[in-house]
Design a protein around this motif. Structure first.
Motif, PDB file in Angstrom:
ATOM      1  N   CYS A  42       0.758  -1.317  -0.008  1.00  0.00           N
ATOM      2  CA  CYS A  42      -0.086  -0.018  -0.023  1.00  0.00           C
ATOM      3  C   CYS A  42       0.906   1.447   0.080  1.00  0.00           C
ATOM      4  O   CYS A  42       0.376   2.224  -0.347  1.00  0.00           O
ATOM      5  CB  CYS A  42      -0.757   0.065   1.392  1.00  0.00           C
ATOM      6  N   THR A  52      -8.452   1.382   4.949  1.00  0.00           N
ATOM      7  CA  THR A  52      -7.900   0.900   3.798  1.00  0.00           C
ATOM      8  C   THR A  52      -8.991   0.610   2.664  1.00  0.00           C
ATOM      9  O   THR A  52      -9.685  -0.338   3.001  1.00  0.00           O
ATOM     10  CB  THR A  52      -6.709  -0.141   4.047  1.00  0.00           C
ATOM     11  N   TRP A  54      -8.947  -1.020  -1.503  1.00  0.00           N
ATOM     12  CA  TRP A  54      -8.297  -1.337  -2.673  1.00  0.00           C
ATOM     13  C   TRP A  54      -9.314  -1.260  -3.921  1.00  0.00           C
ATOM     14  O   TRP A  54     -10.100  -2.052  -3.759  1.00  0.00           O
ATOM     15  CB  TRP A  54      -7.393  -2.818  -2.457  1.00  0.00           C
ATOM     16  N   CYS A  89      -1.387  -3.498   5.569  1.00  0.00           N
ATOM     17  CA  CYS A  89      -2.377  -3.060   4.775  1.00  0.00           C
ATOM     18  C   CYS A  89      -2.137  -3.428   3.168  1.00  0.00           C
ATOM     19  O   CYS A  89      -2.826  -2.876   2.102  1.00  0.00           O
ATOM     20  CB  CYS A  89      -2.734  -1.387   4.892  1.00  0.00           C
ATOM     21  N   CYS A 106      -4.359   1.366  -3.831  1.00  0.00           N
ATOM     22  CA  CYS A 106      -4.697   1.512  -2.546  1.00  0.00           C
ATOM     23  C   CYS A 106      -4.924   2.973  -1.902  1.00  0.00           C
ATOM     24  O   CYS A 106      -4.187   3.771  -2.132  1.00  0.00           O
ATOM     25  CB  CYS A 106      -3.376   0.900  -1.636  1.00  0.00           C
ATOM     26  N   GLN A 108      -6.405   5.365   1.322  1.00  0.00           N
ATOM     27  CA  GLN A 108      -6.645   5.211   2.660  1.00  0.00           C
ATOM     28  C   GLN A 108      -7.382   6.466   3.117  1.00  0.00           C
ATOM     29  O   GLN A 108      -7.210   7.494   2.629  1.00  0.00           O
ATOM     30  CB  GLN A 108      -5.318   5.133   3.422  1.00  0.00           C
TER      31      GLN A 108
END
Length: 250
Positions: A42, A52, A54, A89, A106, A108
């Motif tokens: 990540c 997180t 994806w 993550c 990724c 966050q």
């Protein structure tokens, strides 16, 4: 706007391009062969799984698919059973298939909706080998196909030139096979990232290994080994066993 402000603005734009790259996005390239497991990092500051998410894109113009949303796997994806989220993550994918190639992102969040830093982008390239024959025996011709499946942001030909990517075959001793060897016919198609190996099998080729490798800037990134299992050898062994059993019964 004053000349000094113009200079400052140009300086900021130039600095930003150096930090993020010409395309404005920093990308990590990961090469792996089909059947293996992979970990996609990540690269963000937070190690909070619940922050997180994806995303996945197979093609440049396709809609992004959520694989993980705020730490929870989405159940309506084809790869659901093979996905897991690492403690840092990272996205872990088991038993990679050629259909898993593409762009993974990724992202966050802080406090649920505030984005944390820039997205982490990973391009996953899958090396896969297949054969033209299901029944393999001495005296028959066989063609092995080695293909690199890559995210279609640019053409394969452009990627090979810009990233100095090369596909090639090597024998059991690790020696690169070339077109000058009369026993092999090697054909590469850079626009599709495919290299084929054609040869007529010999008796001694049973259990022989040929390996396809992909390099980037002269460094090996991944490889796939194809082992010849001659059906002729198996059939001959079965015939001998059948004769032996018949003799025992008599």
């Amino acid at each position: 706007m004053s000349d000094e402000c113009h200079v400052c603005l140009l300086g900021l734009i130039f600095l930003s391009s150096l930090l993020t790259g010409i395309s404005g996005v920093k990308v990590t390239n990961v090469f792996i062969s089909s059947g293996e497991n992979v970990r996609l990092s990540c690269n963000n500051a937070l190690h909070d799984l619940k922050s997180t998410t994806w995303f996945y894109n197979r093609f440049r113009d396709s809609a992004a698919v959520e694989l993980i949303y705020l730490g929870i796997k989405k159940k309506d994806t084809e790869s659901h059973e093979r996905l897991s989220l690492g403690s840092d993550c990272s996205l872990n994918i088991r038993n990679i298939s050629k259909e898993d190639y593409g762009s993974y992102t990724c992202r966050q969040y802080v406090n649920g909706d505030q984005k944390q830093g820039p997205d982490a982008h990973v391009y996953l390239h899958i090396l896969h080998v297949s054969s033209s024959q299901t029944e393999i025996s001495a005296g028959r011709s066989v063609t092995l196909f080695c293909q690199l499946y890559s995210f279609a942001e640019v053409s394969c030909d452009d990627r090979i030139r810009s990233e100095r990517i090369e596909l090639f075959w090597v024998n059991q001793a690790g020696v690169k096979l070339t077109r000058s060897d009369s026993r092999y016919q090697i054909l590469s198609s850079s626009d599709h990232c495919i290299i084929t190996l054609n040869t007529t099998l010999l008796n001694e080729d049973h259990n022989r290994e040929w390996r396809c490798e992909v390099t980037q800037r002269d460094q090996v990134k991944s490889s796939v080994t194809y082992t010849v299992k001659s059906s002729g050898e198996k059939q001959a062994h079965q015939s001998v066993m059948e004769e032996f059993l018949l003799d025992v019964q008599l």
